[in-house]
Design an enzyme around this catalytic site. Structure first.
Site, PDB file in Angstrom:
ATOM      1  N   ASP A   1      -6.534   1.067   0.918  1.00  0.00           N
ATOM      2  CA  ASP A   1      -6.497   1.596   2.369  1.00  0.00           C
ATOM      3  C   ASP A   1      -7.998   0.969   2.867  1.00  0.00           C
ATOM      4  O   ASP A   1      -8.682   0.314   2.151  1.00  0.00           O
ATOM      5  CB  ASP A   1      -6.057   2.932   2.754  1.00  0.00           C
ATOM      6  CG  ASP A   1      -7.542   4.014   2.383  1.00  0.00           C
ATOM      7  OD1 ASP A   1      -8.376   3.530   1.611  1.00  0.00           O
ATOM      8  OD2 ASP A   1      -7.440   5.062   2.791  1.00  0.00           O
TER       9      ASP A   1
ATOM     10  N   LYS B   1       0.768  -1.138  -0.098  1.00  0.00           N
ATOM     11  CA  LYS B   1      -0.161   0.017   0.099  1.00  0.00           C
ATOM     12  C   LYS B   1       0.687   1.136  -0.144  1.00  0.00           C
ATOM     13  O   LYS B   1       0.727   1.942  -0.784  1.00  0.00           O
ATOM     14  CB  LYS B   1      -0.926  -0.105   1.262  1.00  0.00           C
ATOM     15  CG  LYS B   1      -1.886   1.281   1.375  1.00  0.00           C
ATOM     16  CD  LYS B   1      -2.535   1.289   2.461  1.00  0.00           C
ATOM     17  CE  LYS B   1      -1.928   1.729   3.702  1.00  0.00           C
ATOM     18  NZ  LYS B   1      -2.827   1.807   5.142  1.00  0.00           N
TER      19      LYS B   1
END
Length: 268
Positions: free
Chosen positions: A172, A154
């Protein structure tokens, strides 16, 4: 601060002429992959109208600063990180500064962001790895980034998309929640979510899509009480009705500096 990538052109009369439809929640027929792709891309175009200035909300001026800010953002709000990083960036201007940092001192600088001991270890480790393996510079590829301390997939996608202009999907909490709510995917694993959405949306749009979805999740499509009654995506959302559908009630749930703009788009 690095500027956002160019937004896609919003056609269909800016998609704003049609207020959010007042309809009852109803089950949808089985959707083909082509139908899902068309719906996802249509929703992305609508989000471009809703959030034309969507961007990374972490303040930074260099790739390293973005990496540091993203590491600090774990279990912490972007607002708190942005209040903390000016002093951090001034004290630690480059990778070597982090590599040679006094642990106790760095912990005090980043304490407001929480989990400061683990984050301190990640920042010192990151600085040391960059100095030893990359001449102090952040690498430009996903494979290299994810091998660095404190940087998972991420974080790597955030860095690639916003510091290096390499398209990436940032999964997220907001992004994963919304794309499942929209039935773009049923996957729970972030990597599988990333791949599933990558098959629906053009690669050039990945970074901006991430920003738009995150903006929408923070401002309109809240976890417990989404503002369904004033949502521009209502006609394409299979979860319409999870939140209040009454426009007056829903309007009170819209947050953020774009609230007035978002409500204007649905005729409020």
């Amino acid at each position: 601060m690095s500027g956002p990538a160019p937004a896609v052109e919003a056609t269909d009369a800016q998609l704003a002429a049609v207020p959010a439809p007042k309809r009852k929640s109803r089950p949808r027929q089985a959707e083909t992959q082509l139908g899902r792709t068309r719906r996802a891309r249509r929703m992305n175009r609508t989000l471009a109208v809703a959030f034309p200035d969507a961007h990374c909300e972490l303040d930074f001026t260099t790739p390293l600063e973005l990496a540091v800010a993203t590491i600090l953002s774990a279990q912490c709000t972007d607002e708190r990180v942005n209040l903390t990083t000016p002093a951090v960036f001034a004290k630690y201007p480059d990778a070597r500064a982090y590599a040679e940092a006094n642990r106790a001192e760095l912990e005090e600088y980043i304490r407001p962001t929480g989990f400061f001991r683990n984050k301190t270890s990640a920042l010192i480790g990151l600085g040391q790895a960059l100095v030893e393996r990359f001449d102090g510079e952040l690498p430009h590829t996903l494979d290299e980034l994810v091998q660095l301390p404190g940087i998972g997939r991420k974080t790597a996608n955030v860095i690639l998309g916003n510091a290096f202009g390499v398209p990436g999907i940032t999964v997220d909490t907001h992004f994963g929640r919304l794309v499942r709510r929209w039935a773009w995917t049923t996957e729970e694993d972030p990597v599988k979510v990333e791949h599933a959405i990558g098959e629906l949306i053009e690669r050039k749009e990945w970074t901006m899509l991430s920003h738009r979805v995150i903006f929408h999740g923070r401002r309109v499509c809240h976890s417990r009480k989404p503002a369904c009654g004033v949502c521009l995506l209502a006609k394409d959302c299979p979860s319409f009705g999870v939140g209040p559908t009454d426009p007056e009630t829903a309007a009170k749930l819209v947050k953020g500096p774009e609230a007035e703009h978002l409500l204007e788009l649905v005729g409020r």
